[in-house]
Write a protein that holds these residues in place. Structure first.
Motif, mmCIF file in Angstrom:
data_model
loop_
_atom_site.group_PDB
_atom_site.id
_atom_site.type_symbol
_atom_site.label_atom_id
_atom_site.label_comp_id
_atom_site.label_asym_id
_atom_site.label_seq_id
_atom_site.Cartn_x
_atom_site.Cartn_y
_atom_site.Cartn_z
ATOM 1 N N PRO A 94 6.641 0.436 5.759
ATOM 2 C CA PRO A 94 7.707 0.565 4.757
ATOM 3 C C PRO A 94 9.057 0.173 5.345
ATOM 4 O O PRO A 94 9.358 0.450 6.507
ATOM 5 C CB PRO A 94 7.673 2.047 4.379
ATOM 6 C CG PRO A 94 6.299 2.508 4.742
ATOM 7 C CD PRO A 94 5.888 1.680 5.919
ATOM 8 N N SER A 105 4.326 -5.678 1.541
ATOM 9 C CA SER A 105 3.481 -4.483 1.466
ATOM 10 C C SER A 105 2.463 -4.432 2.603
ATOM 11 O O SER A 105 1.834 -3.411 2.813
ATOM 12 C CB SER A 105 2.784 -4.396 0.108
ATOM 13 O OG SER A 105 1.823 -5.411 -0.042
ATOM 14 N N TYR A 142 9.771 1.192 -3.194
ATOM 15 C CA TYR A 142 9.170 2.534 -3.137
ATOM 16 C C TYR A 142 7.733 2.438 -3.609
ATOM 17 O O TYR A 142 7.458 1.819 -4.641
ATOM 18 C CB TYR A 142 9.911 3.522 -4.053
ATOM 19 C CG TYR A 142 11.272 3.926 -3.570
ATOM 20 C CD1 TYR A 142 11.411 4.822 -2.508
ATOM 21 C CD2 TYR A 142 12.417 3.440 -4.169
ATOM 22 C CE1 TYR A 142 12.669 5.209 -2.060
ATOM 23 C CE2 TYR A 142 13.686 3.816 -3.729
ATOM 24 C CZ TYR A 142 13.800 4.691 -2.682
ATOM 25 O OH TYR A 142 15.039 5.071 -2.251
ATOM 26 N N ARG A 143 6.831 3.049 -2.863
ATOM 27 C CA ARG A 143 5.432 3.127 -3.289
ATOM 28 C C ARG A 143 5.194 4.508 -3.854
ATOM 29 O O ARG A 143 5.461 5.519 -3.189
ATOM 30 C CB ARG A 143 4.495 2.866 -2.120
ATOM 31 C CG ARG A 143 4.414 1.415 -1.727
ATOM 32 C CD ARG A 143 3.361 1.210 -0.669
ATOM 33 N NE ARG A 143 2.051 1.277 -1.273
ATOM 34 C CZ ARG A 143 1.187 0.284 -1.292
ATOM 35 N NH1 ARG A 143 1.489 -0.861 -0.742
ATOM 36 N NH2 ARG A 143 0.011 0.431 -1.834
ATOM 37 N N ARG A 180 9.943 -1.850 -7.670
ATOM 38 C CA ARG A 180 10.146 -3.111 -6.968
ATOM 39 C C ARG A 180 11.462 -3.759 -7.374
ATOM 40 O O ARG A 180 11.956 -3.573 -8.481
ATOM 41 C CB ARG A 180 8.983 -4.070 -7.178
ATOM 42 C CG ARG A 180 8.845 -4.668 -8.557
ATOM 43 C CD ARG A 180 7.641 -5.608 -8.599
ATOM 44 N NE ARG A 180 7.394 -6.086 -9.958
ATOM 45 C CZ ARG A 180 6.312 -6.746 -10.315
ATOM 46 N NH1 ARG A 180 5.377 -7.017 -9.428
ATOM 47 N NH2 ARG A 180 6.161 -7.149 -11.557
ATOM 48 N N HIS A 222 5.518 3.026 -8.413
ATOM 49 C CA HIS A 222 5.991 1.985 -7.505
ATOM 50 C C HIS A 222 7.275 1.431 -8.112
ATOM 51 O O HIS A 222 7.361 1.252 -9.331
ATOM 52 C CB HIS A 222 4.986 0.833 -7.400
ATOM 53 C CG HIS A 222 3.683 1.196 -6.762
ATOM 54 N ND1 HIS A 222 3.554 2.095 -5.722
ATOM 55 C CD2 HIS A 222 2.425 0.732 -6.988
ATOM 56 C CE1 HIS A 222 2.293 2.183 -5.365
ATOM 57 N NE2 HIS A 222 1.583 1.360 -6.118
#
Length: 118
Positions: A27, A23, A113-114, A95, A93
């Motif tokens: 990205p 992070s 994905y955030r 993960r 988010h």
């Protein structure tokens, strides 16, 4: 001594929070995510997907997306599940985890994905 960059991550600013090593980097591209999934598969680890609201990302509990994919070796199937989770929870988010059977722990953990604060 080298110059170490300070990241102004603060609890009061959810957008600045960091969740894991990747992070702190830009990205990942789709190809980079694919390579990480392939690495998890190549190591014989079991992939799993979790998601949560950005405001709760610092907590220990994330929602599990379905069951871990025990024995799954099809990278495209794993990527499809990641995208399906993101499509179902666009503000969350998402993960990817890689569970190591030998150590019985997470061997990999990365936010793919955030989500955006709403």
């Amino acid at each position: 001594m080298s110059n170490v960059q300070d990241y102004p991550s603060r609890l009061s600013d959810p957008a600045s929070r960091k969740m894991e090593t990747f992070s702190y980097l830009p990205p990942m591209t789709k190809d980079q995510v694919r390579k990480q999934v392939q690495w998890i598969v190549d190591n014989g680890w079991n992939p799993a997907i979790e998601h949560t609201e950005p405001a709760n990302a610092g907590g220990y509990y994330w929602y599990m997306w379905k069951l871990p994919m025990f024995g799954e070796t099809d990278v495209d199937a794993i990527l499809a599940e990641i995208d399906e989770c993101h499509d179902a929870n666009p503000a969350h988010h998402v993960r990817l985890l890689g569970y190591d059977n030998f150590t019985q722990s997470q061997g990999a953990n990365m936010v793919v994905y955030r989500g955006q604060m709403v």
